[in-house]
Design an enzyme around this catalytic site. Structure first.
Site, PDB file in Angstrom:
ATOM      1  N   GLU A 240       3.418  13.888  12.192  1.00 42.42           N
ATOM      2  CA  GLU A 240       2.319  13.805  11.223  1.00 42.42           C
ATOM      3  C   GLU A 240       1.191  14.764  11.582  1.00 42.42           C
ATOM      4  O   GLU A 240       0.611  15.410  10.707  1.00 42.42           O
ATOM      5  CB  GLU A 240       1.784  12.382  11.167  1.00 42.42           C
ATOM      6  CG  GLU A 240       2.729  11.389  10.533  1.00 42.42           C
ATOM      7  CD  GLU A 240       2.289   9.956  10.741  1.00 42.42           C
ATOM      8  OE1 GLU A 240       2.844   9.074  10.068  1.00 42.42           O
ATOM      9  OE2 GLU A 240       1.395   9.704  11.580  1.00 42.42           O
TER      10      GLU A 240
ATOM     11  N   HIS B 110       7.279   1.192  11.462  1.00 39.68           N
ATOM     12  CA  HIS B 110       6.562   2.060  12.398  1.00 39.68           C
ATOM     13  C   HIS B 110       6.502   1.314  13.723  1.00 39.68           C
ATOM     14  O   HIS B 110       6.212   0.112  13.746  1.00 39.68           O
ATOM     15  CB  HIS B 110       5.161   2.333  11.850  1.00 39.68           C
ATOM     16  CG  HIS B 110       4.406   3.415  12.562  1.00 39.68           C
ATOM     17  ND1 HIS B 110       5.016   4.400  13.298  1.00 39.68           N
ATOM     18  CD2 HIS B 110       3.067   3.664  12.645  1.00 39.68           C
ATOM     19  CE1 HIS B 110       4.092   5.221  13.782  1.00 39.68           C
ATOM     20  NE2 HIS B 110       2.909   4.783  13.406  1.00 39.68           N
TER      21      HIS B 110
ATOM     22  N   GLN C 233      -2.329  -4.454  10.486  1.00 38.10           N
ATOM     23  CA  GLN C 233      -1.412  -5.282  11.270  1.00 38.10           C
ATOM     24  C   GLN C 233      -2.132  -5.976  12.412  1.00 38.10           C
ATOM     25  O   GLN C 233      -1.864  -7.142  12.714  1.00 38.10           O
ATOM     26  CB  GLN C 233      -0.267  -4.425  11.812  1.00 38.10           C
ATOM     27  CG  GLN C 233       0.736  -4.011  10.759  1.00 38.10           C
ATOM     28  CD  GLN C 233       1.932  -3.280  11.345  1.00 38.10           C
ATOM     29  OE1 GLN C 233       2.127  -3.281  12.557  1.00 38.10           O
ATOM     30  NE2 GLN C 233       2.728  -2.663  10.494  1.00 38.10           N
TER      31      GLN C 233
ATOM     32  N   GLY D 182       0.802  -1.215   0.000  1.00 39.66           N
ATOM     33  CA  GLY D 182       0.000   0.000   0.000  1.00 39.66           C
ATOM     34  C   GLY D 182       0.829   1.257   0.000  1.00 39.66           C
ATOM     35  O   GLY D 182       1.151   1.803  -1.056  1.00 39.66           O
TER      36      GLY D 182
END
Length: 348
Positions: free
Chosen positions: A212, A124, A103, A39
């Site tokens: 972010e 991450h 996940q 992705g």
């Protein structure tokens, strides 16, 4: 590791010169790297690893659009492209690059495939750091490592094709083999990192979620909207408002910052701009500092993680996301932006 002075603080970093690609290939010559998920990060990392000469396969759900994307990128079903379960079984290094919500859903399958001696790789620290919320607790007999490119997978791939590199952090959560460090550095070089700096899983996710929501995306979008809306309210045209808010930033000034820093950008602007920027910089810093404190606290307490888990795992998440993005896209500011981009000389 090279010692670099960052503004008075010395850090250890790994560069391509001290850990060349040939060394990375040697370290991973007997490994099969299974990139799970195609992705956001999956395509860039998988393609860079393949182009750099590593043994790579991709795992993806067959009934998904990203399966077709993988095929179009040259991954061959049954040879280098497999369903997630089979890729997990075939891989010795499992690059777990599904979304955080993905996940959580796929963890039981991945955990079952983690035989002793395998390596679990993240980009991450979310799943492991917030294990009480995600249920992701790796078995003790596998290496658990992280390489986190500081940008999107698209940027990672684009910079690789330009002969550049996107800087990445790396971390070791668990070293069962005694070789986790050389593996994580080799993978960091293999995916196309510019240089690698060390962190840990918790610091990676705390800084990432803050960034972010802060200057990289959330705060940036918010401050652009605030200035654009003010200019429009004061009678400036959409074109003038957008150019003074976004276009000059993205097409000119931020490139100067990237080249040599903020002081260099200031030094290469008009004296009027220099004076104003220096006078107002601290006002903006002090105004937003409390918001950043609130943001970091929300990250550290797990509130941001829980909100992501709760919303991103909803069956209608994509539809709601599309609606929110459409509202952003259809706003006057970004409609003005679409017209301005069309008028750029290279698009004529």
């Amino acid at each position: 590791m090279a010692k670099i002075n960052f503004g008075g603080t010395e850090e250890s970093v790994v560069t391509r010169e001290e850990f060349p690609l040939e060394q990375a290939r040697e370290v991973l010559k007997n490994e099969t790297i299974a990139v799970l998920g195609y992705g956001v990060q999956g395509p860039g990392q998988a393609l860079n690893l393949r182009d750099n000469g590593f043994n790579v396969i991709v795992g993806q759900r067959k009934d998904s659009k990203t399966w077709e994307k993988a095929v179009n990128d040259g991954w061959v079903p049954g040879e280098t492209l497999f369903e997630l379960e089979e890729a997990c079984e075939r891989g010795t290094i499992l690059q777990f690059l599904l979304s955080d919500a993905g996940q959580i859903a796929a963890w039981p399958m991945v955990k079952n495939a983690l035989k002793p001696g395998k390596t679990l790789y993240f980009s991450h620290g979310f799943g492991v750091t917030f294990k009480e919320r995600t249920g992701i607790v790796p078995p003790t007999d596998v290496d658990v490592i992280l390489v986190a490119p500081k940008g999107s997978g698209t940027s990672l791939r684009r910079m690789f094709l330009e002969g550049k590199g996107l800087n990445s952090s790396f971390a070791i959560f668990q070293d069962a083999s005694g070789k986790a460090r050389e593996k994580v550095v080799a993978l960091g070089i293999g995916v196309g990192s510019g240089y690698l700096f060390e962190t840990d899983f918790k610091k990676e996710v705390f800084s990432d979620l803050t960034g972010e929501r802060g200057t990289l995306m959330g705060a940036l979008a918010g401050i652009l909207e605030a200035q654009y809306n003010l200019l429009r309210k004061k009678g400036h045209s959409p074109s003038e408002s957008f150019n003074e808010t976004v276009e000059e930033l993205t097409e000119s000034l931020i490139l100067l910052v990237a080249e040599n820093g903020m002081d260099w950008m200031y030094a290469n602007c008009s004296t009027t701009a220099q004076r104003g920027a220096l006078d107002w910089k601290d006002k903006f810093r002090d105004a937003v500092a409390p918001v950043f404190e609130e943001l970091y606290e929300s990250v550290a307490t797990g509130n941001e993680a829980q909100r992501s888990i709760d919303t991103n795992s909803q069956p209608d998440y994509r539809e709601k996301l599309d609606a929110e993005l459409k509202e952003l896209r259809d706003s006057e500011m970004w409609q003005a932006g679409a017209q301005v981009r069309k008028l750029r000389p290279q698009n004529n």
